[in-house]
Scaffold this active site. Structure first.
Site, mmCIF file in Angstrom:
data_model
loop_
_atom_site.group_PDB
_atom_site.id
_atom_site.type_symbol
_atom_site.label_atom_id
_atom_site.label_comp_id
_atom_site.label_asym_id
_atom_site.label_seq_id
_atom_site.Cartn_x
_atom_site.Cartn_y
_atom_site.Cartn_z
ATOM 1 N N SER A 23 0.823 -1.205 0.000
ATOM 2 C CA SER A 23 0.000 0.000 0.000
ATOM 3 C C SER A 23 0.865 1.267 0.000
ATOM 4 C CB SER A 23 -0.968 -0.086 1.188
ATOM 5 O OG SER A 23 -1.944 0.906 1.114
ATOM 6 N N ASP A 33 -10.440 -4.038 -5.127
ATOM 7 C CA ASP A 33 -9.798 -3.064 -4.235
ATOM 8 C C ASP A 33 -10.587 -1.750 -4.254
ATOM 9 O OD1 ASP A 33 -8.081 -1.233 -2.987
ATOM 10 O OD2 ASP A 33 -6.289 -2.295 -3.684
ATOM 11 N N HIS A 46 -8.195 -4.531 -0.744
ATOM 12 C CA HIS A 46 -6.894 -3.906 -0.468
ATOM 13 C C HIS A 46 -6.065 -4.732 0.518
ATOM 14 C CE1 HIS A 46 -4.432 -0.408 -1.215
ATOM 15 N NE2 HIS A 46 -4.176 -0.270 0.061
HETATM 16 C C1 MLT Z 1 -1.393 6.026 0.045
HETATM 17 O O1 MLT Z 1 -1.701 7.009 0.694
HETATM 18 O O2 MLT Z 1 -0.222 5.703 -0.183
HETATM 19 C C2 MLT Z 1 -2.514 5.206 -0.477
HETATM 20 O O3 MLT Z 1 -3.720 5.901 -0.332
HETATM 21 C C3 MLT Z 1 -2.573 3.879 0.161
HETATM 22 C C4 MLT Z 1 -2.817 3.985 1.626
HETATM 23 O O4 MLT Z 1 -1.883 4.195 2.356
HETATM 24 O O5 MLT Z 1 -3.973 3.817 2.052
#
Ligand code: MLT
Length: 207
Positions: A109, A159, A190
């Site tokens: 992520s 996701d 996710h």
């Molecule tokens: C981010 O901020 O890098 C993306 O939105 C993924 C997350 O951290 O939720």
């Protein structure tokens, strides 16, 4: 000489000097340096592990760069933090004595997003990357040269944060830059599932 930023981090040396590869483990929002250690051990048994904690706090949750909203990044901060992290990796290679040319990111992520950004802005830092639920960090003005580098993009069909087109676009950006890209689809969202980890371990063995 500019000072290299210090990260709270964990380092586990390789099981043997012959192992040679180092995984750079990059957690998701709200995670820390311990989160991906078991994932790293499962993907590449015996590799050295370098696991920093993101230096940005969002309501107390560690991240690797600032965002303005979910999926809307503070670009100036992303660029600065990408260089900061790449410098930390180079410095850590000297400090711990691992091969700077054999560093592979494993990011989830937010950690996958800074790993993708590093491939685009500092391609010399990573020999490859396992990108777990990444998104396009930005559209590069000029494609970097990623020939000889490998990437696994592990995306979730359902996701809610990253649309399938976005995962496909990231794979295309990396491929157009010359990387050898594998796009793996999970039916889930996710959150990672076992199939993601098996795909990552299989990708690693093929490399
Ligand atoms: C981010 O901020 O890098 C993306 O939105 C993924 C997350 O951290 O939720």
């Amino acid at each position: 000489m500019t000072q290299v930023a210090t990260y709270t981090h964990r380092f586990e040396p390789a099981a043997s000097a012959a192992a040679g590869d180092t995984l750079l483990l990059l957690h998701g929002t709200g995670g820390n340096e311990n989160d991906l250690l078991p994932v790293g051990r499962a993907i590449a048994p015996g590799a050295a592990l370098l696991a920093p904690r993101g230096r940005v706090l969002e309501n107390g949750m560690p991240r690797f760069f600032r965002r303005l909203a979910e999926g809307v990044f503070d670009m100036e901060d992303l660029v600065a933090r990408t260089h900061e992290l790449a410098d930390f990796v180079a410095e850590s290679a000297k400090r711990y004595g691992f091969d700077a040319k054999r560093v592979f990111a494993v990011g989830f992520s937010n950690g996958a997003n800074i790993a993708a950004s590093m491939m685009l802005l500092r391609p010399e830092t990573l020999a490859g990357a396992v990108l777990l639920r990444p998104m396009v960090p930005f559209e590069p003005k000029q494609p970097p040269d990623l020939k000889g580098r490998r990437a696994l993009v592990a995306a979730g069909k359902a996701d809610p944060i990253v649309k399938p087109e976005n995962s496909e676009r990231l794979a295309a950006i990396l491929e157009e830059a010359g990387a050898d890209v594998t796009l793996h689809w999970s039916p889930g969202g996710h959150t990672l599932d076992r199939a993601d980890l098996s795909a990552a371990a299989a990708w690693w063995r093929e490399g």
